[in-house]
Motif scaffolding. Structure first.
Motif, PDB file in Angstrom:
ATOM      1  N   THR A  50       6.608   0.827   7.737  1.00 53.94           N
ATOM      2  CA  THR A  50       6.879   2.317   8.135  1.00 53.94           C
ATOM      3  C   THR A  50       8.347   2.294   8.816  1.00 53.94           C
ATOM      4  O   THR A  50       8.882   0.989   9.116  1.00 53.94           O
ATOM      5  CB  THR A  50       6.476   2.577   9.277  1.00 53.94           C
ATOM      6  N   VAL A  51       9.393   3.445   8.676  1.00 58.37           N
ATOM      7  CA  VAL A  51      10.874   3.099   8.676  1.00 58.37           C
ATOM      8  C   VAL A  51      10.623   4.220   9.634  1.00 58.37           C
ATOM      9  O   VAL A  51      10.525   5.159   9.260  1.00 58.37           O
ATOM     10  CB  VAL A  51      11.582   2.741   7.596  1.00 58.37           C
ATOM     11  N   ASP A  52      11.448   4.129  11.084  1.00 60.97           N
ATOM     12  CA  ASP A  52      11.317   5.308  11.828  1.00 60.97           C
ATOM     13  C   ASP A  52      12.772   5.477  11.755  1.00 60.97           C
ATOM     14  O   ASP A  52      13.396   4.764  12.889  1.00 60.97           O
ATOM     15  CB  ASP A  52      11.291   5.480  12.403  1.00 60.97           C
ATOM     16  N   VAL A  53      13.693   6.793  12.200  1.00 58.93           N
ATOM     17  CA  VAL A  53      14.896   7.355  12.183  1.00 58.93           C
ATOM     18  C   VAL A  53      15.143   8.421  13.305  1.00 58.93           C
ATOM     19  O   VAL A  53      14.417   9.105  12.284  1.00 58.93           O
ATOM     20  CB  VAL A  53      16.424   6.876  11.535  1.00 58.93           C
ATOM     21  N   GLY A  54      15.551   8.609  14.388  1.00 58.19           N
ATOM     22  CA  GLY A  54      15.663   9.293  15.266  1.00 58.19           C
ATOM     23  C   GLY A  54      16.963   9.549  16.290  1.00 58.19           C
ATOM     24  O   GLY A  54      17.436   8.656  16.059  1.00 58.19           O
ATOM     25  N   TYR A  55      16.798  11.176  16.613  1.00 61.00           N
ATOM     26  CA  TYR A  55      17.421  11.207  17.761  1.00 61.00           C
ATOM     27  C   TYR A  55      17.406  11.386  19.278  1.00 61.00           C
ATOM     28  O   TYR A  55      16.584  13.066  18.665  1.00 61.00           O
ATOM     29  CB  TYR A  55      18.977  11.780  17.136  1.00 61.00           C
ATOM     30  N   ASP A  56      17.252  11.282  20.019  1.00 57.26           N
ATOM     31  CA  ASP A  56      16.907  12.040  21.418  1.00 57.26           C
ATOM     32  C   ASP A  56      18.143  12.448  22.078  1.00 57.26           C
ATOM     33  O   ASP A  56      19.622  11.296  22.208  1.00 57.26           O
ATOM     34  CB  ASP A  56      15.826  10.660  22.258  1.00 57.26           C
ATOM     35  N   SER A  57      17.988  13.320  22.529  1.00 62.59           N
ATOM     36  CA  SER A  57      19.105  13.842  23.904  1.00 62.59           C
ATOM     37  C   SER A  57      18.230  14.591  24.767  1.00 62.59           C
ATOM     38  O   SER A  57      17.137  14.918  25.053  1.00 62.59           O
ATOM     39  CB  SER A  57      19.794  14.822  23.040  1.00 62.59           C
ATOM     40  N   GLY A 104      22.842  10.489  25.165  1.00 64.20           N
ATOM     41  CA  GLY A 104      21.323  11.014  23.811  1.00 64.20           C
ATOM     42  C   GLY A 104      21.722  10.190  22.952  1.00 64.20           C
ATOM     43  O   GLY A 104      22.481   8.804  23.898  1.00 64.20           O
ATOM     44  N   GLY A 105      21.204   9.665  22.269  1.00 66.96           N
ATOM     45  CA  GLY A 105      21.444   8.151  21.021  1.00 66.96           C
ATOM     46  C   GLY A 105      20.157   8.105  19.762  1.00 66.96           C
ATOM     47  O   GLY A 105      19.263   8.441  19.537  1.00 66.96           O
ATOM     48  N   TRP A 106      20.559   7.337  19.299  1.00 66.79           N
ATOM     49  CA  TRP A 106      20.160   7.457  18.280  1.00 66.79           C
ATOM     50  C   TRP A 106      18.398   6.005  18.241  1.00 66.79           C
ATOM     51  O   TRP A 106      18.943   5.223  19.296  1.00 66.79           O
ATOM     52  CB  TRP A 106      20.483   6.800  16.960  1.00 66.79           C
ATOM     53  N   ARG A 107      17.277   6.006  17.645  1.00 63.48           N
ATOM     54  CA  ARG A 107      16.956   5.295  17.680  1.00 63.48           C
ATOM     55  C   ARG A 107      16.099   5.286  16.469  1.00 63.48           C
ATOM     56  O   ARG A 107      16.094   5.486  15.810  1.00 63.48           O
ATOM     57  CB  ARG A 107      15.663   5.825  18.542  1.00 63.48           C
ATOM     58  N   THR A 108      15.688   3.616  16.714  1.00 66.95           N
ATOM     59  CA  THR A 108      14.933   3.495  15.034  1.00 66.95           C
ATOM     60  C   THR A 108      14.323   2.514  15.411  1.00 66.95           C
ATOM     61  O   THR A 108      14.065   2.007  16.103  1.00 66.95           O
ATOM     62  CB  THR A 108      16.347   2.425  14.135  1.00 66.95           C
ATOM     63  N   GLY A 109      12.847   2.695  14.761  1.00 67.82           N
ATOM     64  CA  GLY A 109      12.199   1.366  14.151  1.00 67.82           C
ATOM     65  C   GLY A 109      11.059   1.416  13.168  1.00 67.82           C
ATOM     66  O   GLY A 109      11.731   2.166  12.283  1.00 67.82           O
ATOM     67  N   ALA A 110      11.070   0.246  13.078  1.00 64.79           N
ATOM     68  CA  ALA A 110       9.807  -0.483  11.970  1.00 64.79           C
ATOM     69  C   ALA A 110       9.149  -1.299  12.599  1.00 64.79           C
ATOM     70  O   ALA A 110       8.422  -1.404  13.928  1.00 64.79           O
ATOM     71  CB  ALA A 110      11.241  -0.795  11.179  1.00 64.79           C
ATOM     72  N   GLY A 111       8.332  -0.636  11.197  1.00 63.69           N
ATOM     73  CA  GLY A 111       6.557  -1.245  12.011  1.00 63.69           C
ATOM     74  C   GLY A 111       5.750  -1.389  10.327  1.00 63.69           C
ATOM     75  O   GLY A 111       6.369  -1.525   9.278  1.00 63.69           O
ATOM     76  N   VAL A 112       4.873  -2.603  10.481  1.00 58.79           N
ATOM     77  CA  VAL A 112       3.813  -2.620   9.323  1.00 58.79           C
ATOM     78  C   VAL A 112       2.152  -2.560   9.731  1.00 58.79           C
ATOM     79  O   VAL A 112       2.132  -3.237  10.801  1.00 58.79           O
ATOM     80  CB  VAL A 112       4.362  -3.871   8.898  1.00 58.79           C
ATOM     81  N   GLY A 113       1.720  -1.914   9.170  1.00 64.25           N
ATOM     82  CA  GLY A 113       0.694  -1.781   9.127  1.00 64.25           C
ATOM     83  C   GLY A 113      -0.294  -2.570   7.877  1.00 64.25           C
ATOM     84  O   GLY A 113       0.058  -2.843   6.889  1.00 64.25           O
ATOM     85  N   VAL A 114      -1.452  -3.534   8.277  1.00 65.16           N
ATOM     86  CA  VAL A 114      -1.900  -4.291   7.950  1.00 65.16           C
ATOM     87  C   VAL A 114      -3.222  -4.282   7.492  1.00 65.16           C
ATOM     88  O   VAL A 114      -4.824  -3.700   8.567  1.00 65.16           O
ATOM     89  CB  VAL A 114      -1.878  -6.121   8.284  1.00 65.16           C
ATOM     90  N   GLY A 115      -3.766  -4.018   6.470  1.00 66.74           N
ATOM     91  CA  GLY A 115      -5.088  -3.069   5.835  1.00 66.74           C
ATOM     92  C   GLY A 115      -5.988  -4.454   4.817  1.00 66.74           C
ATOM     93  O   GLY A 115      -4.971  -4.865   3.885  1.00 66.74           O
ATOM     94  N   GLY A 173       0.810  -1.241   0.016  1.00 69.32           N
ATOM     95  CA  GLY A 173       0.084  -0.187  -0.302  1.00 69.32           C
ATOM     96  C   GLY A 173       1.207   1.420   0.024  1.00 69.32           C
ATOM     97  O   GLY A 173       0.633   2.701  -0.166  1.00 69.32           O
ATOM     98  N   GLY A 174       2.036   0.977   0.424  1.00 70.75           N
ATOM     99  CA  GLY A 174       2.638   1.907   0.484  1.00 70.75           C
ATOM    100  C   GLY A 174       3.789   2.331   1.305  1.00 70.75           C
ATOM    101  O   GLY A 174       3.881   1.490   1.922  1.00 70.75           O
ATOM    102  N   ILE A 175       4.723   3.376   1.143  1.00 70.28           N
ATOM    103  CA  ILE A 175       5.744   3.348   2.481  1.00 70.28           C
ATOM    104  C   ILE A 175       6.257   4.469   3.345  1.00 70.28           C
ATOM    105  O   ILE A 175       5.894   5.841   2.738  1.00 70.28           O
ATOM    106  CB  ILE A 175       7.083   2.895   1.890  1.00 70.28           C
ATOM    107  N   SER A 176       6.487   4.469   4.603  1.00 66.88           N
ATOM    108  CA  SER A 176       6.093   5.732   5.489  1.00 66.88           C
ATOM    109  C   SER A 176       7.665   5.920   6.176  1.00 66.88           C
ATOM    110  O   SER A 176       8.663   4.702   6.299  1.00 66.88           O
ATOM    111  CB  SER A 176       5.084   5.803   6.165  1.00 66.88           C
ATOM    112  N   LEU A 177       8.574   6.542   5.833  1.00 67.57           N
ATOM    113  CA  LEU A 177       9.491   6.805   6.339  1.00 67.57           C
ATOM    114  C   LEU A 177       9.607   8.971   6.959  1.00 67.57           C
ATOM    115  O   LEU A 177       9.142   9.035   6.745  1.00 67.57           O
ATOM    116  CB  LEU A 177      10.791   7.738   5.146  1.00 67.57           C
ATOM    117  N   GLY A 178      10.398   7.909   8.514  1.00 69.42           N
ATOM    118  CA  GLY A 178      10.110   9.228   9.428  1.00 69.42           C
ATOM    119  C   GLY A 178      11.860   9.559   9.980  1.00 69.42           C
ATOM    120  O   GLY A 178      12.527   8.746  10.082  1.00 69.42           O
ATOM    121  N   ALA A 179      12.148  10.835  10.093  1.00 68.22           N
ATOM    122  CA  ALA A 179      13.647  11.307  10.868  1.00 68.22           C
ATOM    123  C   ALA A 179      12.625  12.086  11.883  1.00 68.22           C
ATOM    124  O   ALA A 179      12.558  13.181  11.768  1.00 68.22           O
ATOM    125  CB  ALA A 179      14.469  10.954   9.840  1.00 68.22           C
ATOM    126  N   GLY A 180      13.736  11.771  12.471  1.00 63.12           N
ATOM    127  CA  GLY A 180      13.337  12.997  14.093  1.00 63.12           C
ATOM    128  C   GLY A 180      13.927  13.268  14.687  1.00 63.12           C
ATOM    129  O   GLY A 180      15.475  12.724  14.507  1.00 63.12           O
TER     130      GLY A 180
END
Lengths: 179, 239
Positions: free
Chosen positions: B132-139, B149-160, A48-55
């Protein structure tokens, strides 16, 4: 009086003649549909698509016992389409090139890809639409169209059927123009 | 002047009748150009060919490769005669896994309706994946003093499951139905008596799960005013 009546009759005849002759419902009778014609259903899995996030989160300590974030930046933001994930099936016309050109993408439309010489003139249902160099990709409403291309090399005619969400690729073979 | 007007009126009335005949396909030069064929009692000659999957894809915008068999049929009427042949005069016999299936061709409207309904139904059971893929930095302040502080990464998948709020699946709208019907009608076998060679397609449903196209053999039977004939159809390589 007689003359005007005659003219009206003639005009009527011409209008009847100009109307579509036959819808085709009375032709090709090929038997009654049988009851066992059921569609084959195969569920399919699609991306369905891909979501990329950075913060970046800057934790500023606690405030009356509750943690708070002094600064927070995240992209894509809530109001950008990317926040909800890029979805190729989701219509977002503003990001599509050529949206204001008249043959831009829209849902419920089908694509016609023309692989013709740059300067060939394109006619749709007899009306001039532009040159093929600028109409390499046309999004049209579902329907049957008469496509015609004219170039110094000759002309090309084809009846095309556009279906929503489908792409029709056309590589014209020009025939010599009749004098 | 009066005669000219009458002629004009007649021409205007006759034009749509002539236009109605512009249906079907251009027949091949001779029946021998078709891989299969037969001659009928009245001298009419039939030529037929099963379209390969690639030919169907090139010839039709409508997706007929899913559950349909397309036969191109040409009718060559006898000299100084007419051939009154309709699509309903034909039956396809398919032999597969020891069973024989008798299939009648379907009208363009029926084919279009089934294809559209099938596409719609399929989209109701679609499984949509949204990774979904998420990359971040927390301090922040460290419990050991100073900042950490440190880096954080996350991944997930939504199913519909089912269709979403986006556009409908391809070729599933009411306009698509109309377009598919127009295409199939325009490319179908023309009805009515033919004084000149005519050709068009017949659409046979082959959706039965018991029917294996790989091992099947095909015969086309004509049973109409010009007699009864059955002839074998050659199966294309990639069917």
């Amino acid at each position: 009086m007689h003359r005007s009546l005659r003219s009206a009759f003639l005009l009527g005849c011409i209008l009847i003649a100009a109307a579509p002759a036959q819808t085709g419902s009375d032709r090709g009778k090929t038997g009654e549909p049988s009851a066992d014609l059921k569609p084959v259903r195969h569920p399919r899995v699609r991306l369905g698509g891909i979501s990329l996030g950075a913060g970046y989160t800057h934790y500023g300590g606690s405030y009356w016992g509750y943690p708070y974030y002094s600064r927070y930046a995240y992209w894509p933001g809530f109001w950008t389409p990317g926040y909800w994930g890029y979805d190729p099936w989701w219509w977002y016309p503003a990001i599509h090139p050529g949206y204001f050109s008249g043959f831009a993408y829209a849902p419920y439309m089908g694509e016609v890809k023309l692989r013709a010489p740059e300067k060939a003139e394109v006619f749709l249902d007899g009306a001039y639409a532009g040159v093929s160099g600028k109409l390499k990709s046309m999004w049209l409403e579902p329907g049957a169209y008469n496509l015609e291309l004219r170039s110094p090399a000759g002309s090309f005619q084809k009846r095309i059927y556009v279906l929503s969400g489908k792409t029709l690729s056309i590589k014209p073979e020009f025939s010599e123009q009749q004098p | 002047m009066k005669r000219t007007l009458h002629l004009l009126a007649c021409a205007a009335l006759v034009t749509p009748c002539l236009a109605a005949d512009a249906r079907g396909l251009k027949p091949r030069p001779s029946p021998a150009d078709y891989p299969a064929g037969t001659s009928l009692r009245d001298g009419t000659v039939l030529g037929a060919a099963i379209l390969a999957a690639g030919e169907v894809r090139n010839a039709f915008a409508t997706d007929l490769n899913r559950g349909w068999l397309v036969v191109e049929l040409a009718i060559y009427p006898p000299k100084a005669g007419r051939a009154a042949i309709a699509g309903s005069d034909f039956v396809l016999f398919v032999r597969s896994r020891g069973e024989t299936f008798m299939i009648r061709p379907q009208e363009a409207s029926t084919v279009a309706r089934i294809l559209q309904r099938e596409t719609k139904a399929r989209s109701d059971s679609d499984v949509n994946l949204y990774p979904t893929v998420d990359v971040g930095y927390d301090s922040g302040p460290s419990i050991y003093g100073g900042r950490g502080g440190g880096w954080r990464t996350g991944a997930g998948v939504g199913v519909g499951i089912g269709k979403g709020s986006g556009p409908p699946p391809p070729a599933s709208t009411a306009k698509d139905l109309e377009t598919m019907q127009t295409e199939l009608e325009e490319k179908g076998l023309p009805a009515g008596p033919a004084a000149a060679p005519a050709a068009g397609h017949l659409y046979f449903p082959v959706m039965d799960r018991k029917l294996s196209m790989k091992t099947a053999s095909f015969e086309l039977e004509y049973d109409g005013p010009a007699g009864k004939e059955r002839f074998r159809l050659e199966k294309p390589a990639n069917r």
